[in-house]
Design an enzyme around this catalytic site. Structure first.
Site, PDB file in Angstrom:
ATOM      1  N   ARG A 185      43.108  33.671  44.889  1.00 34.95           N
ATOM      2  CA  ARG A 185      41.932  33.437  44.194  1.00 34.95           C
ATOM      3  C   ARG A 185      42.447  33.933  42.877  1.00 34.95           C
ATOM      4  O   ARG A 185      42.951  35.023  42.447  1.00 34.95           O
ATOM      5  CB  ARG A 185      40.675  34.627  44.650  1.00 34.95           C
ATOM      6  CG  ARG A 185      39.988  34.882  43.356  1.00 34.95           C
ATOM      7  CD  ARG A 185      38.822  33.908  43.555  1.00 34.95           C
ATOM      8  NE  ARG A 185      37.746  34.079  42.529  1.00 34.95           N
ATOM      9  CZ  ARG A 185      37.098  33.550  41.744  1.00 34.95           C
ATOM     10  NH1 ARG A 185      37.243  32.066  41.466  1.00 34.95           N
ATOM     11  NH2 ARG A 185      35.897  33.750  41.015  1.00 34.95           N
ATOM     12  N   CYS A 186      42.025  32.777  41.780  1.00 36.96           N
ATOM     13  CA  CYS A 186      42.475  32.922  40.198  1.00 36.96           C
ATOM     14  C   CYS A 186      41.457  32.737  39.395  1.00 36.96           C
ATOM     15  O   CYS A 186      40.605  32.148  39.862  1.00 36.96           O
ATOM     16  CB  CYS A 186      43.717  31.884  40.257  1.00 36.96           C
ATOM     17  SG  CYS A 186      44.909  31.945  41.053  1.00 36.96           S
ATOM     18  N   LYS A 212      48.647  29.269  44.712  1.00 36.79           N
ATOM     19  CA  LYS A 212      47.381  29.074  45.169  1.00 36.79           C
ATOM     20  C   LYS A 212      47.104  27.900  46.192  1.00 36.79           C
ATOM     21  O   LYS A 212      46.643  27.922  47.193  1.00 36.79           O
ATOM     22  CB  LYS A 212      46.302  29.022  44.074  1.00 36.79           C
ATOM     23  CG  LYS A 212      44.851  28.693  44.436  1.00 36.79           C
ATOM     24  CD  LYS A 212      44.111  28.479  43.175  1.00 36.79           C
ATOM     25  CE  LYS A 212      42.597  27.785  43.627  1.00 36.79           C
ATOM     26  NZ  LYS A 212      41.819  28.784  44.276  1.00 36.79           N
ATOM     27  N   ASP A 224      24.485  40.610  37.205  1.00 33.33           N
ATOM     28  CA  ASP A 224      25.779  40.976  37.948  1.00 33.33           C
ATOM     29  C   ASP A 224      26.450  41.840  36.899  1.00 33.33           C
ATOM     30  O   ASP A 224      26.800  41.439  35.864  1.00 33.33           O
ATOM     31  CB  ASP A 224      26.640  39.606  38.194  1.00 33.33           C
ATOM     32  CG  ASP A 224      26.013  39.171  39.510  1.00 33.33           C
ATOM     33  OD1 ASP A 224      25.003  39.557  40.053  1.00 33.33           O
ATOM     34  OD2 ASP A 224      26.389  37.805  39.789  1.00 33.33           O
ATOM     35  N   LYS A 260      40.066  47.709  43.761  1.00 31.58           N
ATOM     36  CA  LYS A 260      40.697  47.163  42.364  1.00 31.58           C
ATOM     37  C   LYS A 260      42.216  48.128  42.110  1.00 31.58           C
ATOM     38  O   LYS A 260      42.174  49.047  42.297  1.00 31.58           O
ATOM     39  CB  LYS A 260      39.577  47.270  41.141  1.00 31.58           C
ATOM     40  CG  LYS A 260      38.454  46.498  41.188  1.00 31.58           C
ATOM     41  CD  LYS A 260      38.737  45.039  41.043  1.00 31.58           C
ATOM     42  CE  LYS A 260      37.539  44.219  41.268  1.00 31.58           C
ATOM     43  NZ  LYS A 260      36.853  44.401  40.018  1.00 31.58           N
ATOM     44  N   HIS A 304      24.350  43.376  40.732  1.00 33.64           N
ATOM     45  CA  HIS A 304      25.082  43.375  42.004  1.00 33.64           C
ATOM     46  C   HIS A 304      26.482  44.045  41.609  1.00 33.64           C
ATOM     47  O   HIS A 304      27.085  43.550  40.247  1.00 33.64           O
ATOM     48  CB  HIS A 304      25.306  42.055  42.449  1.00 33.64           C
ATOM     49  CG  HIS A 304      26.777  41.694  43.201  1.00 33.64           C
ATOM     50  ND1 HIS A 304      26.625  42.201  44.436  1.00 33.64           N
ATOM     51  CD2 HIS A 304      27.737  40.965  43.167  1.00 33.64           C
ATOM     52  CE1 HIS A 304      27.799  41.872  45.200  1.00 33.64           C
ATOM     53  NE2 HIS A 304      28.440  41.338  44.152  1.00 33.64           N
ATOM     54  N   HIS A 348      34.884  37.471  51.711  1.00 32.75           N
ATOM     55  CA  HIS A 348      36.080  37.302  51.288  1.00 32.75           C
ATOM     56  C   HIS A 348      36.987  36.779  52.736  1.00 32.75           C
ATOM     57  O   HIS A 348      38.425  36.851  52.378  1.00 32.75           O
ATOM     58  CB  HIS A 348      36.597  38.452  50.605  1.00 32.75           C
ATOM     59  CG  HIS A 348      36.093  38.845  49.458  1.00 32.75           C
ATOM     60  ND1 HIS A 348      34.951  39.422  49.211  1.00 32.75           N
ATOM     61  CD2 HIS A 348      36.398  38.417  48.038  1.00 32.75           C
ATOM     62  CE1 HIS A 348      34.608  39.538  48.060  1.00 32.75           C
ATOM     63  NE2 HIS A 348      35.460  38.614  47.201  1.00 32.75           N
ATOM     64  N   CYS A 388      30.298  44.433  43.287  1.00 34.61           N
ATOM     65  CA  CYS A 388      31.257  44.148  44.377  1.00 34.61           C
ATOM     66  C   CYS A 388      32.611  45.004  44.293  1.00 34.61           C
ATOM     67  O   CYS A 388      33.183  45.117  43.083  1.00 34.61           O
ATOM     68  CB  CYS A 388      31.711  42.694  44.312  1.00 34.61           C
ATOM     69  SG  CYS A 388      32.364  41.983  42.955  1.00 34.61           S
TER      70      CYS A 388
END
Length: 764
Positions: free
Chosen positions: A524-525, A19, A608, A121, A650, A703, A652
């Site tokens: 991103r972790c 990262k 969310d 995903k 929300h 992103h 995403c």
């Protein structure tokens, strides 16, 4: 003798070395060679960590994403990046995030960036992959450099290397046609490239190749099933052995198909499909190996080794050396090393196993099978004690919580009146303009915020000092939003380390690691909290921060919460009770917070549910049961408020066209969704479904560092207005802004607000 192997290993490093190396490179603070050196060091360390296994995976390491790497191996580059010069790694970053390091872009004449690839995903996990793009004219060409290079590195480390690649059918299944052409029509062009790749492995003296086909655990129509037959018949003349790996679910009606393919071995996820192992053993040819995924690769609880041996030993006697054992899937989805966790509650720590400890468990199982249980008697006894201690611990079960769940009835999930009645009351109270603007909740987590948090955790900053520091950041966020002209504000979430961990830290029944990081995408972790027991809320969690923010402005301030389904799906959840029960416990706890926010005068509350869709079972036939309790849990959380209180949710990176009716059943007043990377494609769901409430299609891809233009946002919103009545549209980014910098956020939101004003003017 049972053979041990692994399907994949976490690549970020025990201290998130990858990262930080990536982010240094993207900021031009290090060279490409330095980044590549970090990658080489991590690969060597991870191969050495796995050296005890009979076969070690090679090719599972990626600087950003393994699916993106496969696209480059197959020569499937989007047209928009094919003309750029320089290193292939920079081109991969362009596809992944819209640009690479600035210095690389100056060399490649790409300073303004390109459209980032769509991200979604990976099956039902919280890992995101870059979606392969296809058209009817897509061609493929082999570039085996990455795999051949890593193979040589692994052999230099002295491990028995097993290359890992994504199979041809799953690769097409994962992708998306950009011109509505049939992806399977590309299979005849793709298979020769796979054949050439297997030949390249053979030329390097490779014995076994792991070819991942997890699409086989999903429901496939006849065309896709036939594609598997076509693909593996085409590859049957290979000079290497193929271990076809499936994971994340059961094969069910695809079991016979998988066993009949001309392969040399089949991996089955025994955590989800143990009953299929015996059937597979009977159906596979006598020469084929059966790999059993006996260690859970997606959760962190210790394996009950004695119980596993009870069912595994008969299979080992039947198969002998034809039995391979492994984790159920790649260990990408768990943290690296439990030994780093010196501050974790000792009792709970004794119940856990991270990636390295899972390999220890695998080794114990192999020794027990190959040399008898007496050879590992001490390890088995220690494991049995840990399993029993967890089962009987009074910290796991709370009778009061169980009683509260038992009292849940349907009335708790019902709003007082339907949306049409609520909407008029909310409009009168909030007095918002057409195309109201807002953000999703978080603002940049600056170096100052991170420093204050680390000082507070280290004891160098007291609670009062920390509160002052966070309030200063809230003031900054509110003033920035007022200057930008946003209509519904947020407090910026400066005090939150993570949208799930923050809440878990304040709920009974959760534990937390220091270093339990898991890759979500790229650099991103996330550090999933550990849900070990029954859940309750001892006190209010967000009310003080939100009411302070509201005191700074006359504009509506959103209360920001994470919903129960997302908290569940983004945690390491307990495996000793149904997920639905844990979710209802979470719903009751967050409901208390919602009602306290309303009592404090908060007029808009966002809950969310970013992970609602990723919890879907992989087989559509099982969706109904999941959606029933997931939607019920959201409604239980949200629907105790008065009509005048506006509830937002929300989601995403959730392609929800096929579950839009269930999302409507959630009955949120406003839903905000990701649509920017897909160019509003997700709104196709509304062609045949009239969504009844308000919706904010995300117009700013957070992103990517690229800044959307005002014109682009207006264009996207016009597309949305073709499907959703203008009076029910909101304008917002597609996700929270914590990972961005203020220098990117301010111009992007300036353009977004200007676009909303343009849209309002065009109404008249």
């Amino acid at each position: 003798m049972a053979i041990t192997h692994n399907l994949g290993f976490p690549r970020i490093g025990a201290k998130r070395e990858l990262k930080f190396a990536l982010e240094r490179y993207w900021k031009d603070q290090s060279s490409r060679d330095e980044l590549k050196a970090v990658g080489a060091q991590l690969r060597e360390r991870h191969w050495q960590d796995q050296a005890r296994l009979d076969f070690v995976p090679v090719g599972d390491f990626a600087f950003y994403d393994q699916v993106l790497d496969m696209s480059f191996t197959l020569g499937n580059l989007p047209e928009r990046v094919r003309g750029f010069h320089g290193d292939a790694l920079d081109n991969a970053f362009r596809v992944a995030r819209g640009r690479s390091a600035q210095a690389a872009e100056e060399h490649g004449a790409c300073c303004s960036g390109v459209a980032a690839g769509e991200m979604t995903k990976w099956f039902d996990t919280n890992y995101h992959y870059i979606v392969p793009e296809f058209t009817a004219t897509t061609n493929f060409s082999l570039d085996a450099t990455r795999l051949v290079t890593q193979l040589a590195e692994a052999r230099a480390c002295g491990v028995n290397a097993k290359p890992v690649i994504i199979g041809p059918v799953t690769y097409l299944w994962l992708g998306k046609s950009k011109d509505d052409s049939d992806r399977l029509a590309l299979l005849p062009k793709l298979l020769p490239v796979y054949g050439a790749l297997l030949d390249a492995f053979a030329a390097q003296g490779v014995d076994w190749v792991q070819i991942d086909e997890p699409a086989l655990v999903t429901e496939l129509d006849a065309k896709w099933r036939d594609a598997f037959v076509t693909a593996y018949d085409s590859l049957s003349a290979r000079r290497v052995k193929l271990l076809l790996a499936t994971y994340f679910g059961q094969l069910q009606d695809n079991l016979e198909l998988a066993c009949a393919l001309p392969i040399d071995g089949l991996h089955i996820d025994a955590i989800n499909a143990r009953d299929e192992l015996v059937r597979a053993a009977a159906m596979l040819p006598d020469t084929a190996v059966l790999s059993a995924g006996v260690i859970n690769g997606r959760n962190i609880w210790k394996t009950d080794l004695n119980a596993t041996l009870e069912w595994l030993t008969p299979l080992a006697k039947t198969l002998g050396e034809r039995l391979w054992i492994a984790p159920s899937c790649s260990l990408l989805h768990v943290p690296v090393d439990l030994e780093s966790e010196q501050k974790l509650d000792a009792e709970i720590r004794a119940w856990l196993a991270f990636a390295l400890q899972k390999l220890d468990e695998l080794t114990v199982l192999a020794d027990a099978l190959n040399h008898g249980r007496d050879s590992v008697a001490s390890a088995l006894a220690s494991n049995a004690q840990a399993i029993e201690n967890r089962r009987t611990s009074p910290r796991v079960n709370n009778p009061a919580v169980k009683a509260a769940v038992a009292k849940i009835d349907a009335a708790l999930g019902q709003r007082l009146n339907p949306y049409i009645t609520r909407a008029s009351k909310q409009a009168a109270r909030l007095k918002l303009p057409a195309f109201p603007t807002t953000t999703i909740g978080s603002f940049p987590q600056t170096a100052e915020i991170r420093h204050a948090r680390s000082q507070f955790k280290a004891g160098a900053l007291d609670e009062a000092g920390y509160q002052i520091a966070m309030q200063a950041e809230i003031v900054r966020s509110v003033r920035e939003q007022e200057a930008l002209g946003l209509d519904v504000l947020v407090h910026g979430e400066a005090e939150r380390n993570d949208m799930v961990e923050y809440f878990g830290e304040q709920l009974e029944g959760y534990a937390f690691s220091q270093f339990g990081w898991v890759q979500s995408y790229g650099s991103r972790c996330v550090k999933p909290p550990i849900l070990f027991g029954d859940i309750s809320r001892p006190k209010a969690m967000t009310v003080e921060w939100i009411t302070y923010a509201q005191s700074l402005t006359d504009k509506p301030m959103k209360g920001m919460l994470t919903g129960p389904v997302t908290i569940l799906n983004w945690s390491f959840v307990r495996d000793d009770q149904p997920r639905s029960v844990s979710c209802r416990q979470l719903a009751l706890a967050i409901r208390e917070e919602v009602l306290d926010l309303e009592k404090a005068g908060v007029r808009v509350i966002q809950i969310d549910e970013a992970a609602l869709r990723e919890g879907l079972p992989l087989r559509r036939s099982q969706w109904h049961a999941y959606l029933q309790w997931a939607v019920e849990s959201f409604r239980l959380t949200a629907n105790g408020v008065q009509d005048e209180t506006q509830i937002h949710t929300h989601m995403c990176y959730s392609e929800f066209n096929d579950i839009i009716a269930s999302i409507a059943d959630m009955d949120a007043d406003v839903i905000t969704i990701e649509t920017s990377r897909s160019d509003m494609e997700l709104l196709d769901a509304f062609d045949n479904f009239k969504y009844p409430n308000e919706i904010g299609p995300g117009v700013y891809d957070i992103h990517s560092p690229n800044i959307p233009s005002q014109e682009h946002i207006v264009q996207l919103m016009r597309k949305a207005a073709e499907r959703i009545p203008r009076e029910r549209l909101w304008v917002n980014p597609d996700c929270g802004l914590k990972t961005r910098q203020w220098a990117e956020v301010v111009p992007a939101l300036t353009n977004m607000v200007a676009a909303a004003k343009t849209l309002r003017a065009q109404q008249h």
